[in-house]
Design a protein around this motif. Structure first.
Motif, PDB file in Angstrom:
ATOM      1  N   GLU B 140       9.841 -62.363 -52.270  1.00  0.00           N
ATOM      2  CA  GLU B 140       8.928 -63.413 -52.756  1.00  0.00           C
ATOM      3  C   GLU B 140       7.640 -63.437 -51.943  1.00  0.00           C
ATOM      4  O   GLU B 140       6.577 -63.725 -52.470  1.00  0.00           O
ATOM      5  CB  GLU B 140       9.614 -64.784 -52.689  1.00  0.00           C
ATOM      6  CG  GLU B 140      10.716 -64.908 -53.715  1.00  0.00           C
ATOM      7  CD  GLU B 140      11.170 -66.343 -53.945  1.00  0.00           C
ATOM      8  OE1 GLU B 140      10.393 -67.280 -53.685  1.00  0.00           O
ATOM      9  OE2 GLU B 140      12.325 -66.518 -54.406  1.00  0.00           O
ATOM     10  N   GLU B 141       7.736 -63.130 -50.644  1.00  0.00           N
ATOM     11  CA  GLU B 141       6.534 -63.139 -49.797  1.00  0.00           C
ATOM     12  C   GLU B 141       5.648 -61.932 -50.066  1.00  0.00           C
ATOM     13  O   GLU B 141       4.434 -61.980 -49.896  1.00  0.00           O
ATOM     14  CB  GLU B 141       6.897 -63.113 -48.301  1.00  0.00           C
ATOM     15  CG  GLU B 141       7.584 -64.347 -47.786  1.00  0.00           C
ATOM     16  CD  GLU B 141       9.045 -64.388 -48.193  1.00  0.00           C
ATOM     17  OE1 GLU B 141       9.676 -63.310 -48.256  1.00  0.00           O
ATOM     18  OE2 GLU B 141       9.546 -65.482 -48.485  1.00  0.00           O
ATOM     19  N   THR B 142       6.249 -60.825 -50.423  1.00  0.00           N
ATOM     20  CA  THR B 142       5.498 -59.586 -50.681  1.00  0.00           C
ATOM     21  C   THR B 142       5.900 -59.116 -52.065  1.00  0.00           C
ATOM     22  O   THR B 142       6.776 -58.276 -52.227  1.00  0.00           O
ATOM     23  CB  THR B 142       5.854 -58.525 -49.614  1.00  0.00           C
ATOM     24  OG1 THR B 142       5.573 -59.092 -48.325  1.00  0.00           O
ATOM     25  CG2 THR B 142       5.027 -57.261 -49.784  1.00  0.00           C
ATOM     26  N   ASN B 162       0.675 -64.091 -56.494  1.00  0.00           N
ATOM     27  CA  ASN B 162       1.814 -64.515 -55.681  1.00  0.00           C
ATOM     28  C   ASN B 162       3.031 -64.563 -56.605  1.00  0.00           C
ATOM     29  O   ASN B 162       2.915 -64.335 -57.816  1.00  0.00           O
ATOM     30  CB  ASN B 162       1.547 -65.857 -54.986  1.00  0.00           C
ATOM     31  CG  ASN B 162       1.360 -66.968 -55.973  1.00  0.00           C
ATOM     32  OD1 ASN B 162       2.263 -67.285 -56.754  1.00  0.00           O
ATOM     33  ND2 ASN B 162       0.177 -67.561 -55.985  1.00  0.00           N
TER      34      ASN B 162
END
Lengths: 241, 241
Positions: B140-142, B162
């Motif tokens: 989820e962050e990348t 995002n």
């Protein structure tokens, strides 16, 4: 890594460089990559450097040391072209000193330089000096050069900068180009050095060191980032949705 | 060169690739870099490739040929992780075939792959398979991976995408990322291939080939370019002027 950009425009020259150098991720330092040689009323030269720091520092030191002597040097050349030749020769000399037979293939001794400025009697000129010491010159069609980590910040230059761009707008575009680069790549870092030279001034550039806490840069980054997001939101929805 | 990007988002997966390959400047061809393996109701896989075309074509051919057999293959693996392992192994196998002792150091046999998709019982997953055959997974962050000529088109992804970005917006952002890349780099070229996979659909992706004359892409490029110029004009003038 490093990122430097310089532009030769109708009104003069704009230079910008970051100040991060790294040898591995745990050896990060701040080094100025912008060097100025001036002789007010007669010439103003700016040199930007990327690549091997040992090489570029030696090149700058030799150019500085010789600038006071009787030999042909960056402060007594007749033209910017001749100055670029001296810069290229000095770079070859340093690389020959450090890697005499070219045998140390596991170390990259090379550096890239951008030389810009004006000598009385000529228009301002801008050169990209390659690691081999040869060089090319900016033209009206190709008014800017980049060295180092150049790709992230190139699209915005391609969209905005042309030969007629005013100096303050070019300065602003350079800052945005650095913002995009620093957002995507850790090896380019603050503070930035910026120099603006107005055509025919023949006096020291307007120099600025842009620090992290610089209010204008902070506000410019904010405006750009939210402006891009608003612009994106305003786009027509895709045909496939 | 090549440029490919893929995103794993809350709503599904988005893939995009260009189609230019070149061996020197006078040997330019169009090759599809997006390959789909599907088994409707059970799995949907998309593979993007960059790097040595002989290697990536062989990898795809072997994966396709084995897909119909009883051996473990991309159509009968239990998980996406296992599928990524097979893709990595096949890449190592091809490179070993073409450069058995790793002695041909003047030729770069390597390729990079992005594998994304969904197998029934799992959420959609996305992997970046390195030239060595090992791989990392998007989180989820990348949420996105790029391979090939990735730097020009990265800033816009970093500003917009995002994990919560809707699929149609992500598709649009991928197109703008390609536009920026193609403006600055000749080795990435039209047409583009785009695939959109909606989470849990377990049926073939929505596929689109974006050609030079595609009206929507043309209008998007125009809107973006003039929007950037307007945004730039609207910025506060610099403090130094």
């Amino acid at each position: 890594m490093t990122y430097c950009v310089a532009m030769r425009l109708a009104d003069g020259l704009v230079f910008a460089s970051d100040s991060r150098t790294n040898a591995g991720f745990d050896q990060i330092s701040t080094f100025r990559k912008m060097h100025v040689f001036d002789k007010p009323g007669e010439r103003e030269l700016v040199l930007l450097s990327a690549g091997n720091l040992a090489t570029s520092q030696s090149v700058i030191s030799l150019l500085e040391r010789r600038a006071g002597t009787d030999t042909t040097n960056v402060l007594n050349t007749a033209t910017m072209f001749e100055t670029a030749e001296i810069v290229g020769q000095t770079m070859r000399e340093v690389i020959r000193r450090d890697n005499p037979d070219g045998k140390l293939s596991h170390v990259d001794f090379s550096c890239s330089l951008i030389l810009g400025g004006q000598i009385k009697g000529e228009a301002p000129r801008l050169f990209n000096v390659y690691p081999e010491g040869n060089f090319i010159e900016a033209t009206e069609e190709t008014p800017y050069f980049q060295i180092g980590e150049s790709k992230y910040g190139k699209p915005i230059l391609d969209r905005i900068v042309n030969y007629r761009t005013p100096l303050d707008r070019a300065y602003q575009c350079a800052l945005i180009s650095f913002d995009s680069t620093m957002k995507s790549n850790l090896s380019v870092g603050m503070p930035l050095d910026v120099a603006i030279y107005r055509k025919d001034a023949l006096k020291p550039c307007l120099m600025e060191r842009v620090e992290e806490q610089c209010e204008y840069f902070h506000s410019l980054r904010q405006q750009w980032h939210s402006g891009i997001q608003e612009l994106f939101s305003s786009l027509e929805p895709p045909a496939t949705s």
